[in-house]
Scaffold this motif. Structure first.
Motif, PDB file in Angstrom:
ATOM      1  N   ASP A   9     -75.401  27.079-107.344  1.00  0.00           N
ATOM      2  CA  ASP A   9     -76.292  26.074-106.753  1.00  0.00           C
ATOM      3  C   ASP A   9     -76.008  25.869-105.272  1.00  0.00           C
ATOM      4  O   ASP A   9     -74.865  25.654-104.884  1.00  0.00           O
ATOM      5  CB  ASP A   9     -76.141  24.731-107.476  1.00  0.00           C
ATOM      6  N   GLY A  10     -77.040  25.950-104.472  1.00  0.00           N
ATOM      7  CA  GLY A  10     -76.932  25.690-103.050  1.00  0.00           C
ATOM      8  C   GLY A  10     -76.652  26.908-102.196  1.00  0.00           C
ATOM      9  O   GLY A  10     -76.816  26.852-100.979  1.00  0.00           O
ATOM     10  N   ASP A  60     -69.568  36.109-108.359  1.00  0.00           N
ATOM     11  CA  ASP A  60     -69.262  37.446-107.826  1.00  0.00           C
ATOM     12  C   ASP A  60     -70.369  37.932-106.898  1.00  0.00           C
ATOM     13  O   ASP A  60     -70.097  38.562-105.872  1.00  0.00           O
ATOM     14  CB  ASP A  60     -69.042  38.457-108.952  1.00  0.00           C
ATOM     15  N   MET A  61     -71.618  37.631-107.235  1.00  0.00           N
ATOM     16  CA  MET A  61     -72.722  38.038-106.372  1.00  0.00           C
ATOM     17  C   MET A  61     -72.647  37.308-105.033  1.00  0.00           C
ATOM     18  O   MET A  61     -72.863  37.906-103.985  1.00  0.00           O
ATOM     19  CB  MET A  61     -74.068  37.793-107.053  1.00  0.00           C
ATOM     20  N   MET A  62     -72.298  36.033-105.064  1.00  0.00           N
ATOM     21  CA  MET A  62     -72.162  35.249-103.837  1.00  0.00           C
ATOM     22  C   MET A  62     -71.043  35.809-102.961  1.00  0.00           C
ATOM     23  O   MET A  62     -71.230  36.019-101.760  1.00  0.00           O
ATOM     24  CB  MET A  62     -71.870  33.791-104.182  1.00  0.00           C
ATOM     25  N   ILE A  63     -69.891  36.072-103.546  1.00  0.00           N
ATOM     26  CA  ILE A  63     -68.754  36.588-102.777  1.00  0.00           C
ATOM     27  C   ILE A  63     -69.072  37.976-102.244  1.00  0.00           C
ATOM     28  O   ILE A  63     -68.755  38.288-101.088  1.00  0.00           O
ATOM     29  CB  ILE A  63     -67.469  36.570-103.620  1.00  0.00           C
ATOM     30  N   THR A  64     -69.719  38.802-103.049  1.00  0.00           N
ATOM     31  CA  THR A  64     -70.090  40.147-102.597  1.00  0.00           C
ATOM     32  C   THR A  64     -71.099  40.066-101.466  1.00  0.00           C
ATOM     33  O   THR A  64     -70.999  40.807-100.477  1.00  0.00           O
ATOM     34  CB  THR A  64     -70.634  40.986-103.774  1.00  0.00           C
ATOM     35  N   VAL A 100     -69.207  28.338 -97.302  1.00  0.00           N
ATOM     36  CA  VAL A 100     -69.524  28.238 -98.730  1.00  0.00           C
ATOM     37  C   VAL A 100     -68.743  27.089 -99.354  1.00  0.00           C
ATOM     38  O   VAL A 100     -69.301  26.257-100.083  1.00  0.00           O
ATOM     39  CB  VAL A 100     -69.213  29.575 -99.454  1.00  0.00           C
ATOM     40  N   LEU A 101     -67.451  27.021 -99.074  1.00  0.00           N
ATOM     41  CA  LEU A 101     -66.618  25.975 -99.668  1.00  0.00           C
ATOM     42  C   LEU A 101     -67.065  24.577 -99.243  1.00  0.00           C
ATOM     43  O   LEU A 101     -66.943  23.625-100.014  1.00  0.00           O
ATOM     44  CB  LEU A 101     -65.147  26.205 -99.293  1.00  0.00           C
ATOM     45  N   LEU A 106     -69.820  24.677-106.308  1.00  0.00           N
ATOM     46  CA  LEU A 106     -69.240  25.766-107.101  1.00  0.00           C
ATOM     47  C   LEU A 106     -68.663  25.233-108.406  1.00  0.00           C
ATOM     48  O   LEU A 106     -68.209  24.087-108.472  1.00  0.00           O
ATOM     49  CB  LEU A 106     -68.147  26.469-106.295  1.00  0.00           C
ATOM     50  N   PRO A 107     -68.646  26.079-109.435  1.00  0.00           N
ATOM     51  CA  PRO A 107     -68.050  25.666-110.712  1.00  0.00           C
ATOM     52  C   PRO A 107     -66.576  25.291-110.551  1.00  0.00           C
ATOM     53  O   PRO A 107     -65.882  25.774-109.656  1.00  0.00           O
ATOM     54  CB  PRO A 107     -68.191  26.917-111.593  1.00  0.00           C
ATOM     55  N   HIS A 108     -66.104  24.447-111.445  1.00  0.00           N
ATOM     56  CA  HIS A 108     -64.710  23.979-111.432  1.00  0.00           C
ATOM     57  C   HIS A 108     -63.738  25.163-111.361  1.00  0.00           C
ATOM     58  O   HIS A 108     -63.894  26.138-112.085  1.00  0.00           O
ATOM     59  CB  HIS A 108     -64.426  23.150-112.682  1.00  0.00           C
ATOM     60  N   GLY A 109     -62.780  25.057-110.477  1.00  0.00           N
ATOM     61  CA  GLY A 109     -61.747  26.078-110.350  1.00  0.00           C
ATOM     62  C   GLY A 109     -62.061  27.180-109.357  1.00  0.00           C
ATOM     63  O   GLY A 109     -61.152  27.858-108.871  1.00  0.00           O
TER      64      GLY A 109
END
Length: 122
Positions: A9-10, A60-64, A100-101, A106-109
């Protein structure tokens, strides 16, 4: 042109802001065994291109995408004078992940894992 992709999300909002006014194509491709994505600079009159494997999880898609977008930014700033994963690229990649952070839900963790994995040398 961006195909519909699944991101946390976002993130798509942030990604669109990064890409505004830029000539780069982004598309999903069939899964590859040796890489999750790639960046190709412009050639033969075609714009730059980023591809992402279609089987990646949203995170993973976001980080890639961030990884490949960092290649795009470094290529545009330095052409071929910077190493593919050299200091210029590392700085660009970490800068993108820092945004991004700050801006993506982002999901927990996941934020802690990103910090531990990508910011451990700072």
């Amino acid at each position: 042109m961006i195909q519909s992709m699944i991101f946390p999300d976002g993130f798509e909002r942030l990604m669109h802001r990064w890409m505004e006014g830029k000539q780069v194509g982004v598309r999903l491709v069939r899964p590859r065994k040796t890489k999750s994505g790639d960046f190709r600079p412009p050639r033969h009159g075609l714009p730059s291109r980023i591809t992402l494997n279609s089987n990646l999880s949203p995170v993973d898609m976001m980080i890639t995408f961030c990884h490949e977008w960092a290649h795009y930014l470094v290529y545009n700033a330095y052409q071929r004078r910077a190493k593919p994963h050299g200091e210029e690229w590392k700085q660009a990649f970490r800068g993108l992940l820092a945004e991004v952070l700050e801006q993506v839900d982002l999901p927990h963790g996941i934020p802690e894992a990103i910090r531990k994995c990508y910011f451990k040398r700072e």
